[in-house]
Structures are given as structure tokens and as C-alpha cells.
Scaffold this motif. Sequence first.
Motif, PDB file in Angstrom:
ATOM      1  N   LYS A 131       0.791   9.347   4.360  1.00 24.09           N
ATOM      2  CA  LYS A 131       0.640   9.270   2.828  1.00 24.09           C
ATOM      3  C   LYS A 131      -1.071   9.100   2.551  1.00 24.09           C
ATOM      4  N   LYS A 132      -1.713   8.518   3.499  1.00 18.83           N
ATOM      5  CA  LYS A 132      -2.958   7.745   3.248  1.00 18.83           C
ATOM      6  C   LYS A 132      -4.136   9.384   3.792  1.00 18.83           C
TER       7      LYS A 132
ATOM      8  N   SER B  82       1.320  -3.245   7.408  1.00 18.48           N
ATOM      9  CA  SER B  82       0.912  -1.643   8.090  1.00 18.48           C
ATOM     10  C   SER B  82      -1.002  -0.801   7.819  1.00 18.48           C
ATOM     11  N   ARG B  83      -1.772  -1.343   6.756  1.00 17.73           N
ATOM     12  CA  ARG B  83      -2.696  -0.893   6.587  1.00 17.73           C
ATOM     13  C   ARG B  83      -3.652  -2.202   7.411  1.00 17.73           C
TER      14      ARG B  83
ATOM     15  N   CYS C 156       1.508  14.327   2.497  1.00 20.27           N
ATOM     16  CA  CYS C 156       0.859  14.118   3.393  1.00 20.27           C
ATOM     17  C   CYS C 156      -0.543  15.105   3.433  1.00 20.27           C
TER      18      CYS C 156
ATOM     19  N   LYS D 120       8.918   2.465  -1.065  1.00 20.15           N
ATOM     20  CA  LYS D 120       8.157   1.580  -0.814  1.00 20.15           C
ATOM     21  C   LYS D 120       6.333   1.203  -0.469  1.00 20.15           C
ATOM     22  N   PRO D 121       5.684   0.349  -1.626  1.00 19.63           N
ATOM     23  CA  PRO D 121       4.984   0.291  -1.137  1.00 19.63           C
ATOM     24  C   PRO D 121       4.595  -0.343   0.345  1.00 19.63           C
ATOM     25  N   SER D 122       3.379   0.550   0.684  1.00 17.03           N
ATOM     26  CA  SER D 122       2.885   0.336   2.249  1.00 17.03           C
ATOM     27  C   SER D 122       2.778  -0.860   2.465  1.00 17.03           C
ATOM     28  N   SER D 123       2.741  -2.229   2.911  1.00 17.70           N
ATOM     29  CA  SER D 123       2.678  -3.425   3.645  1.00 17.70           C
ATOM     30  C   SER D 123       1.652  -3.223   3.819  1.00 17.70           C
TER      31      SER D 123
ATOM     32  N   ASP E 292       6.329   1.697   9.022  1.00 15.74           N
ATOM     33  CA  ASP E 292       6.184   1.333   7.644  1.00 15.74           C
ATOM     34  C   ASP E 292       4.237   2.296   7.758  1.00 15.74           C
ATOM     35  N   THR E 293       3.809   1.787   9.248  1.00 13.61           N
ATOM     36  CA  THR E 293       2.512   2.034   9.702  1.00 13.61           C
ATOM     37  C   THR E 293       2.399   3.356   9.439  1.00 13.61           C
TER      38      THR E 293
ATOM     39  N   TYR F 186       2.455   4.927   5.774  1.00 12.93           N
ATOM     40  CA  TYR F 186       1.288   4.981   5.725  1.00 12.93           C
ATOM     41  C   TYR F 186       0.259   5.739   5.629  1.00 12.93           C
TER      42      TYR F 186
END
Length: 653
Positions: free
Chosen positions: A269-270, A236-237, A329, A230-233, A262-263, A266
Amino acid sequence: MPGGYFGRVLVVDLSRGVLGVETLPESAYRDVLGGYGLGVKLLYERMPTGADPLGPENILGFLPGLLTGSGVLFGGRFMVVAKSPLTGGWGDANCGGHFGPVLRSTGLDGVLVKGVAERPVTLMIDQNGASIEDAGPLWGLDTWETEERLKERTGRGAQVVTIGPAGENQSLIAAIITDGGRAAARSGLAAVMGAKRLKAVVARGRERVHLHDKETLTEVSRDYGHIFKKPSSPVSRVLFGCTKTFAPVIRVIGIKPSGPADTIIYLYKKYGTSGATAFTTEVGDAPVWNWRGVGARDFPLRQSKRVSDEAVIKYQVKNYGCRYCPVACGGIVHMDGERYQVEEAHKPEYETLAAFGPLLLNDDLETIVKVNSLCDRYGLDTISTGTVAAFAMECAEYGLIDRVLGDGVELSWGNGDAVVHLVGLIARREGIGDLLADGVKRAAERIGGEAPSFAMHAGGQELPMHDSRYEPGLGLAYAVDPTPGRHNTANGGILDAPILRTMLADKGLSPPKRYAYENKGTEFALLNRYLQVLNCAGLCMFSLVMSEPPLLDWLNAATGWGWSLEDMLEAGHRIQVLRHAFNLREGLPATGFELPPRALGRPPLEEGPLRGVTLDMEAMKRDYFNCMGYDPTGVPTPELLASLGLSTLLEDL
Ligand code: SF4
């Protein structure tokens, strides 16, 4: 038909130059899975007590986890094991990258190496057999050069683990490196590899382990994997963006923050773990100024932000993931700095950023990116090297060692250029580097005076970048885990794992609270059983920080054992007892390892979120020993050993 393992390990004697494959019964895997679980069982049976860690009797093992290479998500890890020259007891180190699954594809569940080669050698393994080959031309090369040469020679699909100059020089803080920057760094095992004159192990293969129910295993993976797709919402960002803003508030009111899954996904991943440095420094998780500082005072947000998240990934040119990872990561960085250039190196992760950042009061990220790449090339453990640098700076501050390194570089707090210089000295054992190359414990013993009070270690292993005064359960883990001073046995993120809450609820206990002592020993004992299984199955620990991986379903689908949660935890319990028993047989204290006064809060800090904290280690140990089934002195009881099928250990203990 059962599955999940080949039932074969390669046994190599470098002194005699002979190799052979040995078969193992299914019971071995049922008892202790793979990875370091299988490693501790085999080494306990095969190694004499009192073996010199750097001598021929020590056995160095490379073992993928039981699910490594089976295709399960996060299932790409392998472990290195041996008697540790740092602690004199059990040693293991856990590593990602791509080597583990490729080693498994040679049709082996592990490789055990004993003896000492007359000249430098490389061990070459494929599915048709193995050979010991001359590594004379490779000796002296760094890990990047070695890997490149060996891959050129072996061709596509080969994976390499190797030591650099630090391991060749038997530095006890050296690391074994794969894929240019994934490290089996802890326990001093690269020094064991160097002592055996084993420069590298190369694996290439095409074998696939038989799986009992491949369809179910794939289906379970698919169901689980969707949360990472799922793309992060946007929420979350925003939530992640708020962590730094609210860190000072969290620090002041002392709550335990825990973001939605989800956060956290995120964040991984980022930024990878580099996203945590500013926050952990502010709230008291990251040790500051060799454990005597307070983040908000001595390395405030304006500084910690310079070695965290956005500042770090501005150098990132692409993501990096271990095999079978849905998150990736890691990152590959490129830096054309004012003073330093780095071409295509691994991104510094949290432990590295904290060890060369707040621990040294160094906010010069350019020096940290450079030092990280040098540690990868020389083959050095970044946690230990950062801790050694902090120790040296404090010794220099108090006049115990010379403040000026060669070339007029000054060893002073915040001077990242000095650390760039220092790592080369350590790897080559030159000047002060020779004193520091075996870690802070040994350096402090040689320097004497006040130096031991600046040496942050447990049993010789440098402490990680999570302050035990922030999370007392970690302090317990540092002291009683058979490989002391390790953050991956009970770190803060894992303490939020739903499986731990379930296990505590089954015992009528409430969820873990940070900054609190209640039930810490029980929490660690319960979580530890689960973590032994997760590790020895070959899964990445971060899977547990982000989610609850379907570990039991995967194990049952792979093996056909039909285990319950209790059966699985019993295997984890057995692994932990075997690791502990290895230490007891070597004469190490059953009650665990001493922590330095600063890590215990003696005296407590007078400012900041950790002010007034002093760990009650004895109370935590009592609780832990009780929950593990040990007697009050930390020795496993005969009843426990009988219940785990380990009664034969009784005579050793
Ligand atoms: S989360 Fe990071 S360390 Fe874990 S498997 Fe993925 S890339 Fe490797």
C-alpha cells in the motif's frame, strides 16, 4: 443457470478487413477458463504450425480473465497472446489497469486478430459491434499521445491499449501499453501488433456478464476484503522499517525472511513493489552488474537505498490502482529534477528499478524515473530494456561495441544519462539502437566473440530481476515454463503462499526452503497449476503474495460449476500442458530452454550470499517432469493427455 462467461469472441481478419463474432461452448471455459488459457486453446486449434510470428498467420489475442469484470477483488486483468517472435514459441503477457474489465463490458470474452492491414488501423469495439478504422494520423505518436487522442474521440468510459514507436518499428522488446504505463510487456507481442499495423484497440461498453450466484460472490468478496481495509498496525511499520537494517544480517546468515501478511500489505500500500529494491539487492535476490556482481560489495545499501522505497515515493503525487484492487500498489509521479522533468508518469516498479539500478550499478534515481516514463511512452519492456543496456555496457567495456553513443554520451557502468539516451535509439532503431532493439540474444549473435556470454536470456526472453541462484526454483521456472524467463511463475513471494504449503502437506512434503534444492520441481509443478488458474481467472498475482484469495469460491459462485480444489487444479494443469504442447508442435525442445552460465552459477560467485551456488538443473527438471506427468525427456505422457481430455494432441507430439 451457469454463468461467468458470454460465450462470444470477436474474430478479426485485418488482411480482408472483415470482422465477426463466434460463439464458444461452455466446455471451452470449463477446460481452460479465460485469459491466456482460452487463448492457447483457440490458437492451438486455429494457427498452422510454423507460422511466421510477424506474418499474417499469427493470431494476436486480447483476452480478459474469466472473473475479470465480475467485481471480485484483484479481478481486473487481461492477457495478450500470440506466437512469440522472441522465442518462436508460445507467447503471453499479463496486464492490469482498466482495459480488461472494459473489454469484458463489450459483451466479449476475447478478441482474436489475424492478417496484416494494408495501412495502420485501430480496432474500435463497443457492445453494439466493432469496426476497423484508419490510424494513419496516429502512426508515429507515442502511447500517451495515442491514448489521449483516442479517448478524446470516443468519450468517457473508453479504455485503450496501444503500441508506441518501438512496437511500430517491430522491436522484439517492445511493450503494449494501457493507461499510460501498465504494460503487456513480455514475449515480444507489441512487435506482433506493429507487424499487423494495428496501432490500438479501443473498448467501451455497458454489458455485465451473468453470474450464477452474485450474492455469494459479493459476500465472499466482502469477507475477504476486510484484511485490506484495516489500517496497518504500528508493528507492521516498524517491521518493514527493520528490513533494511537487518538485511545485512539476513544476508550473512542466509535465512529466508517472511513477514506477516499485515506487513506485506503495508509494503504494497505504501511503496508498491518499489519498497523491495534495497532489501533484494542486499540479500542476493536482485541481480547486480549484469549478474556478475555481489550486492553488498558492488551496490551496497548506501546505493541501493537511493533507488528504493522512500527515495522513490518522494516523487509520488498520488496512488494508482488497477480496477477492483483494494491495495493500489501503483503510483503517479511528478519530477522536477536537475536534469530531467517528468509530468504525471507511472512510478517505476521493482523490476524497473532493479533493471536500471543495481543491474547497471546506477544509483541515479532521477535517470530511472525518466527512463521509466520514456519506456512507457515509446512502448518498451523495462525488464528487457534494462537487460539490453547492461549487455551493451559490458560489450562496450570489452571493446566489442563503440563506447561512445552519439552526442559524446559514454556507455559505461553506472551512467544513467547514457540509458536515457539509449532508450530513444532503441525505440527508433537508430545506430546501436537497431542492433539492440531485438533483445540480447539476437544482438549477441550479430556481435559475436564473447558477446553471447554477456546476454542474460532464456530462449530469447531477457531474464527478470530475481536471481535464480537466490531461489533455484525460479531458475527452473525460467528454463521450463513455456514462456521462458518469467518471474511471475514462481517468485519468492509466491513460494510463501499458504495454498502451496497445503498442497505440499497433502503430499507429505515440508514447506519450501530458499537456497535449497529439495522438492523444487514438485513445488513448481504444484504452484504452477494454481497460478495458471489465478492468472486465467484474471486475478493479480500480488493477491497471492499478500493473502490467500478465495479463488475456488469465486469461481463456483460465478459459474455454478461446483468445482473441488482438484477440479480447479486440473484446469490449471491442462492450461500448462497446452502451452507446453504449443512449443513442442513448433519444434522447441521438450526439455526446456538453456539458461546462461551466470544464471546457473557456472562458475559460482566467490563472495556474498550466493557464493558457491551452482544450480542442479537436471535434478530439478527430473522432479518437475515427474510431478507434471511428463516423461523424462519432458514430453507429456499419453496417460496424462488422456486424463486431461487432450488425447488429440498425441499426433502432434
Ligand atoms: S496489487 Fe498492484 S498490480 Fe495488483 S491489481 Fe493492485 S494495483 Fe494492480
